[in-house]
Scaffold this motif. Sequence first.
Motif, PDB file in Angstrom:
ATOM      1  N   LEU A   1      47.392  38.802  -6.598  1.00 16.52           N
ATOM      2  CA  LEU A   1      46.703  39.278  -5.396  1.00 16.52           C
ATOM      3  C   LEU A   1      45.550  38.337  -5.121  1.00 16.52           C
ATOM      4  N   VAL A   2      45.469  37.797  -3.897  1.00 20.40           N
ATOM      5  CA  VAL A   2      44.390  36.886  -3.542  1.00 20.40           C
ATOM      6  C   VAL A   2      43.618  37.465  -2.358  1.00 20.40           C
ATOM      7  N   GLU A   3      42.283  37.525  -2.502  1.00 23.05           N
ATOM      8  CA  GLU A   3      41.400  38.130  -1.502  1.00 23.05           C
ATOM      9  C   GLU A   3      40.277  37.152  -1.152  1.00 23.05           C
ATOM     10  N   ALA A   4      40.048  36.971   0.151  1.00 21.59           N
ATOM     11  CA  ALA A   4      39.078  35.966   0.604  1.00 21.59           C
ATOM     12  C   ALA A   4      37.632  36.347   0.292  1.00 21.59           C
ATOM     13  N   THR A   5      37.332  37.644   0.268  1.00 21.40           N
ATOM     14  CA  THR A   5      35.962  38.069  -0.038  1.00 21.40           C
ATOM     15  C   THR A   5      35.811  38.273  -1.550  1.00 21.40           C
ATOM     16  N   HIS A   6      34.642  38.755  -1.943  1.00 22.74           N
ATOM     17  CA  HIS A   6      34.385  38.923  -3.374  1.00 22.74           C
ATOM     18  C   HIS A   6      34.543  40.364  -3.843  1.00 22.74           C
ATOM     19  N   ARG A   7      35.198  41.198  -3.030  1.00 21.85           N
ATOM     20  CA  ARG A   7      35.471  42.575  -3.443  1.00 21.85           C
ATOM     21  C   ARG A   7      36.794  43.019  -2.847  1.00 21.85           C
ATOM     22  N   LEU A   8      37.403  44.038  -3.468  1.00 23.96           N
ATOM     23  CA  LEU A   8      38.643  44.619  -2.957  1.00 23.96           C
ATOM     24  C   LEU A   8      38.323  45.908  -2.193  1.00 23.96           C
ATOM     25  N   GLY A   9      39.296  46.355  -1.410  1.00 27.03           N
ATOM     26  CA  GLY A   9      39.140  47.627  -0.716  1.00 27.03           C
ATOM     27  C   GLY A   9      38.936  47.530   0.777  1.00 27.03           C
ATOM     28  N   GLY A  10      38.580  46.331   1.284  1.00 30.04           N
ATOM     29  CA  GLY A  10      38.410  46.183   2.724  1.00 30.04           C
ATOM     30  C   GLY A  10      37.347  47.114   3.278  1.00 30.04           C
ATOM     31  N   LYS A  11      37.747  47.953   4.255  1.00 33.88           N
ATOM     32  CA  LYS A  11      36.791  48.848   4.907  1.00 33.88           C
ATOM     33  C   LYS A  11      36.397  50.032   4.020  1.00 33.88           C
ATOM     34  N   VAL A  12      37.073  50.222   2.917  1.00 34.57           N
ATOM     35  CA  VAL A  12      36.738  51.348   2.030  1.00 34.57           C
ATOM     36  C   VAL A  12      35.532  50.947   1.186  1.00 34.57           C
ATOM     37  N   GLN A  13      34.364  51.430   1.600  1.00 29.84           N
ATOM     38  CA  GLN A  13      33.117  51.110   0.902  1.00 29.84           C
ATOM     39  C   GLN A  13      32.226  52.350   0.902  1.00 29.84           C
ATOM     40  N   THR A  14      31.628  52.640  -0.230  1.00 26.37           N
ATOM     41  CA  THR A  14      30.763  53.807  -0.378  1.00 26.37           C
ATOM     42  C   THR A  14      29.385  53.373  -0.850  1.00 26.37           C
ATOM     43  N   VAL A  15      28.354  53.956  -0.228  1.00 28.73           N
ATOM     44  CA  VAL A  15      26.971  53.746  -0.658  1.00 28.73           C
ATOM     45  C   VAL A  15      26.470  55.047  -1.279  1.00 28.73           C
ATOM     46  N   ILE A  16      25.985  54.982  -2.507  1.00 22.37           N
ATOM     47  CA  ILE A  16      25.350  56.142  -3.158  1.00 22.37           C
ATOM     48  C   ILE A  16      23.848  55.874  -3.161  1.00 22.37           C
ATOM     49  N   ARG A  17      23.096  56.737  -2.480  1.00 24.91           N
ATOM     50  CA  ARG A  17      21.650  56.494  -2.367  1.00 24.91           C
ATOM     51  C   ARG A  17      20.881  57.809  -2.324  1.00 24.91           C
TER      52      ARG A  17
ATOM     53  N   GLY B   1      45.543  39.282   0.768  1.00 19.94           N
ATOM     54  CA  GLY B   1      44.652  40.308   1.317  1.00 19.94           C
ATOM     55  C   GLY B   1      44.484  41.471   0.367  1.00 19.94           C
ATOM     56  N   GLY B   2      43.225  41.800   0.042  1.00 20.44           N
ATOM     57  CA  GLY B   2      42.947  42.840  -0.950  1.00 20.44           C
ATOM     58  C   GLY B   2      42.296  44.073  -0.374  1.00 20.44           C
ATOM     59  N   GLY B   3      42.602  44.404   0.885  1.00 16.01           N
ATOM     60  CA  GLY B   3      42.196  45.702   1.411  1.00 16.01           C
ATOM     61  C   GLY B   3      43.013  46.797   0.736  1.00 16.01           C
ATOM     62  N   ILE B   4      42.930  48.014   1.255  1.00 12.07           N
ATOM     63  CA  ILE B   4      43.631  49.116   0.596  1.00 12.07           C
ATOM     64  C   ILE B   4      45.133  48.881   0.585  1.00 12.07           C
ATOM     65  N   THR B   5      45.678  48.188   1.603  1.00 14.41           N
ATOM     66  CA  THR B   5      47.120  47.923   1.630  1.00 14.41           C
ATOM     67  C   THR B   5      47.515  46.967   0.527  1.00 14.41           C
ATOM     68  N   GLY B   6      46.818  45.838   0.443  1.00 18.25           N
ATOM     69  CA  GLY B   6      47.143  44.860  -0.590  1.00 18.25           C
ATOM     70  C   GLY B   6      46.905  45.397  -1.983  1.00 18.25           C
ATOM     71  N   LEU B   7      45.839  46.167  -2.147  1.00 18.03           N
ATOM     72  CA  LEU B   7      45.517  46.759  -3.444  1.00 18.03           C
ATOM     73  C   LEU B   7      46.617  47.715  -3.894  1.00 18.03           C
ATOM     74  N   ALA B   8      47.051  48.595  -2.987  1.00 12.40           N
ATOM     75  CA  ALA B   8      48.115  49.545  -3.324  1.00 12.40           C
ATOM     76  C   ALA B   8      49.420  48.822  -3.601  1.00 12.40           C
TER      77      ALA B   8
END
Length: 480
Positions: free
Chosen positions: A39-55, A12-19
């Motif tokens: 570290l193995v993560e099922a999705t194609h990005r790390l961070g889990g719910k931590v996501q930022t959009v710059i627009r 799991g590569g959410g913030i817990t696994g990443l840290a």
Amino acid sequence: MSDGQRTVVIVGGGITGLAAAYYLQKAIKNQRLPLTCKLVEATHRLGGKVQTVIRDGFVIERGPDSFLARKTSAFRLVQEVGLEREIVHNATGTSYILVNDKLYPIPGGAVMGIPTRLAPFLTTGLFSPFGKLRAALDFVLPPVKTEGDMPLGHFFRRRLGDEVVDHLIEPLLSGIYAGDIDNMSLMATFPQFFQLEQKYGSLVRGARRTTPKEQRERKGAFQTLKTGLQSLVEEVEKRLEPGSVIKGVRVERITRLGSTYRLRLSTGETWEAGSVIVTTPHHTVPDLFADYPFFAPFRSVPLTSVATVALAFPEKAIRRDIDGTGFVVSRRSDYTLTACTWTHKKWPHTAPPGQALLRGYVGRPGDEEIVDQPDDEIVRVVLDDLNKVMNIDGPPQFAVISRWKRAMPQYTVGHRERLADIKAQMAAALPGVFLAGSSYEGLGLPDCIDQAEKAVRDVLEYWGKQQSVQMMEAGSKRAE
């Protein structure tokens, strides 16, 4: 010692696994340990719910937008990766409770809804005279006599009455966990309130005596990054060992093989590991460890679906501008919206000059259908609710909707006991396997990072013991 025994896999590569990966690899390097961390993560990005959009000059957080300053682990990680100059504190200002189509300022001095100053509480129009009288029973009621857990709502209703709970405490506390206060565990969420009652005989008296020591500076109790919280994820990921992160691959099964563990991956590949840190949500764990029935209680721990709705406007479009940082909605009110942050006021860096950014929240236990509606419908419902109190002229310039399906674990009554029992059985049947993440001991970013750091300490302690045992066995063989 085999290569497998020297491998630690973080699932799991959410913030817990990443840290966890960051701090474990740091320890391996600094202490020159003969260990490898993957570290193995099922999705194609790390961070889990931590996501930022710059627009268009807006900084929009899809998930968490900040972290508590008094919980220092998030700030330490920010420092570790050189982002401390990007730290900003929230602007302080009036926060409101929405009850029956009217916004009431949260009474001054309220700590999680508990009064620490009597004058603001007595003069607010948020409660009826009877509601205020009922809350005063807190000064004379004896502390509850119990050795076990209880619903958070039951605890507060007994001390302060239904009106104070429904109109103030419930909107504040339920919003943190997206939960039902009458099902949430007191001991797993806010045990400090139980301790205040036991020590001082009154919640109000206890809060008044202890809060001055804990008051934060005027610059605000929360922190975030001007560059968005995703920049923390990106900077931590940059510092991980090349080749140590595998994305887009799911761990399907973990089984014990003597002193090691076999991990079967969705690619058909298998890995061997001496220790495993599992940071995935609790409902995935029973299938990961299908041979171990003691994980079954995790299947019945509920999860709530929520969505955040970020709406961008010109400031002039908000005809009724309210001085403050946002509001939470009483559950007794007829609204789909559960809360709204006037983000451009709370976090001025998130919107260009002359622009406004509103962040609405929808989804709560028993009222999650809105999360599955199309974007246009969610925006319409949120705008209808907002216009009851704000008078917004026209549609938003754009909307960013983030759905989090079954993403908020519910710490229901008995949570700590269930977790302690499962961990005790893990220690016996699965030594070297550790759980960490938002399903277990705290949802906030610092709570998850704290758990990651503890999991790393547990892995290193376990590995040290294993090494000592093997050295003793080797010594015994030589003696023979």
